[in-house]
Design a protein around this motif. Structure first.
Motif, PDB file in Angstrom:
ATOM      1  N   PHE A  32       6.101  26.476 -36.615  1.00 39.94           N
ATOM      2  CA  PHE A  32       5.708  25.454 -37.584  1.00 39.94           C
ATOM      3  C   PHE A  32       4.811  26.001 -38.686  1.00 39.94           C
ATOM      4  CE2 PHE A  32       7.280  22.827 -34.213  1.00 39.94           C
ATOM      5  CZ  PHE A  32       7.828  21.745 -34.858  1.00 39.94           C
TER       6      PHE A  32
ATOM      7  N   GLN B 256       5.577  21.050 -42.899  1.00 43.11           N
ATOM      8  CA  GLN B 256       6.568  22.095 -42.662  1.00 43.11           C
ATOM      9  C   GLN B 256       7.963  21.626 -43.084  1.00 43.11           C
ATOM     10  OE1 GLN B 256       6.335  25.091 -42.122  1.00 43.11           O
ATOM     11  NE2 GLN B 256       7.834  25.943 -40.691  1.00 43.11           N
TER      12      GLN B 256
ATOM     13  N   LYS C 274       3.972  27.635 -29.944  1.00 39.99           N
ATOM     14  CA  LYS C 274       4.683  26.558 -30.638  1.00 39.99           C
ATOM     15  C   LYS C 274       4.412  26.606 -32.146  1.00 39.99           C
ATOM     16  CE  LYS C 274       4.992  21.537 -30.245  1.00 39.99           C
ATOM     17  NZ  LYS C 274       4.178  20.390 -29.784  1.00 39.99           N
ATOM     18  N   MET C 275       3.173  26.878 -32.488  1.00 40.31           N
ATOM     19  CA  MET C 275       2.786  26.867 -33.898  1.00 40.31           C
ATOM     20  C   MET C 275       3.515  27.931 -34.698  1.00 40.31           C
ATOM     21  SD  MET C 275       1.077  25.361 -36.221  1.00 40.31           S
ATOM     22  CE  MET C 275       0.030  24.243 -35.290  1.00 40.31           C
TER      23      MET C 275
ATOM     24  N   ASN D 278       3.709  28.313 -41.900  1.00 40.16           N
ATOM     25  CA  ASN D 278       4.353  28.512 -43.177  1.00 40.16           C
ATOM     26  C   ASN D 278       3.805  29.772 -43.839  1.00 40.16           C
ATOM     27  OD1 ASN D 278       5.799  27.969 -45.556  1.00 40.16           O
ATOM     28  ND2 ASN D 278       3.962  27.017 -46.431  1.00 40.16           N
TER      29      ASN D 278
ATOM     30  N   MET E 101       4.353  17.246 -32.993  1.00 38.29           N
ATOM     31  CA  MET E 101       4.605  18.074 -34.164  1.00 38.29           C
ATOM     32  C   MET E 101       6.071  17.978 -34.589  1.00 38.29           C
ATOM     33  SD  MET E 101       2.695  21.652 -34.793  1.00 38.29           S
ATOM     34  CE  MET E 101       3.406  22.569 -33.458  1.00 38.29           C
TER      35      MET E 101
ATOM     36  N   GLU F 272      -1.553  17.668 -35.942  1.00 39.46           N
ATOM     37  CA  GLU F 272      -0.284  18.232 -35.496  1.00 39.46           C
ATOM     38  C   GLU F 272       0.875  17.586 -36.219  1.00 39.46           C
ATOM     39  OE1 GLU F 272      -0.671  18.030 -31.040  1.00 39.46           O
ATOM     40  OE2 GLU F 272       0.507  19.865 -31.315  1.00 39.46           O
TER      41      GLU F 272
ATOM     42  N   ILE G   6       1.035  18.710 -39.785  1.00 35.57           N
ATOM     43  CA  ILE G   6       1.631  20.036 -39.946  1.00 35.57           C
ATOM     44  C   ILE G   6       3.148  19.960 -39.850  1.00 35.57           C
ATOM     45  CG2 ILE G   6       1.895  22.261 -38.770  1.00 35.57           C
ATOM     46  CD1 ILE G   6      -1.149  22.197 -38.273  1.00 35.57           C
TER      47      ILE G   6
ATOM     48  N   TYR H 145       7.865  16.613 -38.046  1.00 37.17           N
ATOM     49  CA  TYR H 145       8.892  17.319 -38.820  1.00 37.17           C
ATOM     50  C   TYR H 145      10.015  16.359 -39.206  1.00 37.17           C
ATOM     51  CZ  TYR H 145      11.740  21.279 -40.330  1.00 37.17           C
ATOM     52  OH  TYR H 145      12.467  22.166 -41.076  1.00 37.17           O
TER      53      TYR H 145
END
Lengths: 355, 355
Positions: free
Chosen positions: A301, B275, A297-298, A303, B242, B268, B271, B246
């Motif tokens: 997300f 992002q 999953k990461m 960068n 997460m 999470e 992040i 976003y």
DNA sequence: AAAATTAATTAAAACCTTTTAAAATAATTC
DNA sequence: GAATTATTTTAAAAGGTTTTAATTAATTTT
């Protein structure tokens, strides 16, 4: 409801040490219903042999007493704990976490539970689990541990299945035994795809990070296909986690002749590599493309978001669980189920050059 | 060794369906050793009542037959499965994965196993687990599920402990019962620390993302202390992961008057927010500081690395496990153990302005 | 050498369920 | 009303261990 229970205890057991709760048993219900223990068991299991009215009466009493069958006794007579063991290296690893989740989800839907058996890559731990499994604490097990050290247990695991405790391997190889189904993804091809893609982008000098024969071979075959050769210094063949990836990234950043792209055994390592490169002011992907494998999953997300090769881990977990429960329930497997391989898929994101 | 087993089967059980392995029992050993079953049990449990030589003889035979005690039978008589249940929302969440890992590590060192009970935030799933626990499949349980919906189970859980199945809460509140120890971190303070730090950096308009009364209150109290007020639009009070982070990041990026910093319920979410901000060309931390809570491993590897407040989740897991096993073994707890709170710590990295 | 003590072994109960074969009861047929 | 069949209930065994109380064997004391 609870008052009833207390009353009941008082009636039947008189002296009861404070705090010593005694669970309600079939016998208790039988006494209260003026019927035999067998009838109660039959009734609560909905046997059609027992009279409708008796059944109702018994169920009412069971409800009132808040009865719940003793799982330990049931396990003994049924020779089943409705539990499977899941052997993975660690939960703190998105790939295995997702595997665990999907396996748990499926077996739970079939009224099974899973015992979490993480080994932290220690071979002795796996051994301890194998012994636990032999004791009949589980009805079957899934082994998802890789690593050479684990190979020495294959014999013991074969013994396990010969003692009628079904086993399924996930992404673990080294055994070719008719009773051990294997569910895996085509990681050879995954590494091939990754390298092939990078080469198609115009990269000529590729590096590889991580310890996996299969993936390294896939990587090599892509180079071979395009007539590129592989320098030793470009292979960081080592047991790596995210921190290890960071170290590799640092090493690469320190080189005068840097590779143009690096294929990582998994996304965690890739993230480690990228983080180090960025810290050392090497731009990703402008100067170096980095690609992972797994598609955790990461990856989406991070960068820059991570180009990777998707491994359908949830599907794999589900399939492995299905196969295991099939075996536990005594069904025979189709040849396809004995060796089930999942395809992988390139996922292009921002950590590699844009074509 | 294995030949012996097969031979043995042949001798004692003559007709045996192919593939039907029969486990070796105490009785088998007793017959072979010309001694009673009780003696065998005593011998294998190393009782000092049995003669040295007999003991040796019995152990030899047990070894030869590859004997392993039947865990199911043992569980029945011992009233213990040497297993605990761990209720968490999901394994695919670095925080709970680490919690699970640490709990597993500790209980494993004490010869216990853990059944993975993830609920996916579904209250009915937790209910099913509670019922399973009542059946005696575990010796105790750790509940680490938060959320308002779970609160309705507190009564049932109290019933559970009154039925002598010990329970420990981790970071879950809503119950004040003498028999339910609570292990938690000071998340109120964590949120306070985060906000306080951002304010000390010079930020005036702060936002909050996530759904947690305690953390939001800590956040508010820091604003209050510095005489800042909180606009409604700066509170993104919602159940977020997460992806949800976003979305929040996108919303913030779309605003004309953006907050200068955002405190997220966990890493999470942070992040996810970052992002999105970066994707929308909002620079972090130059334009907006973002801070998380938890300090998951990824926080250190993210780009920019994430400023956060450390929660000692491994220590918490270990402590909870210690307390649970203590209760299972019948020990009484010190008052401190009944409510154990861990301090949190600010970890400054790159997602917040440099002072 | 008999009695008393100690050491070693065992029979049997307990744990609680499931399940089968037998028994008891009810309903049907001749 | 007896014989047969169908329905319902129950006794008992099985599952494999632990543990206690009782028995047997060996040793010591008188």
């Amino acid at each position: 409801m609870y008052e009833n229970l207390l009353l009941y205890k008082y009636v039947n057991l008189n002296v009861l040490k404070e705090g010593d709760y005694m669970a309600v048993t079939l016998n208790d219900i039988a006494r209260k219903a003026g019927v035999s223990l067998a009838t109660v068991s039959l009734a609560l299991n909905n046997s059609d042999k027992v009279n409708k009215d008796t059944k109702l009466k018994i169920k009412r009493i069971a409800d009132k007493l808040n009865y719940v069958p003793n799982a330990r006794a049931r396990a003994l007579v049924k020779k089943s704990t409705k539990t499977i063991g899941l052997v993975i290296p660690e939960v703190v690893n998105p790939f295995f976490a997702e595997l665990a989740q999907s396996i748990k989800d499926y077996v739970r839907s079939q009224d099974f539970n899973v015992i979490l058996c993480s080994t932290d890559y220690q071979s002795e731990e796996e051994l301890r689990y194998i012994n636990m499994f032999r004791s009949g604490q589980v009805d079957g097990a899934i082994f998802a541990c890789v690593g050479d050290m684990m190979a020495q247990h294959n014999e013991l695991i074969i013994k396990l299945v010969e003692e009628n405790i079904p086993v399924v391997y996930v992404d673990r190889d080294g055994v070719d035994h008719d009773l051990i189904p294997v569910v895996k993804s085509d990681v050879y091809h995954a590494a091939y795809q990754a390298a092939d893609y990078l080469i198609s982008l115009g990269h000529k000098e590729l590096a590889f990070a991580g310890q996996s024969v299969e993936r390294l071979n896939g990587f090599k075959s892509a180079l071979m296909k395009h007539g590129l050769d592989l320098k030793d210094k470009n292979v960081y063949y080592d047991y790596l986690k995210m921190e290890g990836g960071y170290t590799v990234g640092e090493k690469i950043a320190a080189r005068k002749n840097k590779p143009e792209a690096v294929v990582c055994l998994n996304d965690e390592i890739a993230i480690g590599v990228i983080q180090a490169l960025i810290a050392e002011k090497v731009k990703v992907p402008e100067e170096i493309s980095v690609i992972g494998i797994d598609n955790i999953k990461m990856a989406n997300f991070y960068n820059p978001s991570l180009t990777t090769v998707n491994i359908p881990v949830s599907q794999m977990g589900k399939k492995a669980a299905e196969i295991l429960l099939k075996r536990i329930s005594g069904q025979t497997l189709s040849p396809k189920e004995k060796f089930f391989i999942f395809p992988t898929e390139l996922v292009i994101r921002d950590s590699s050059w844009k074509a």
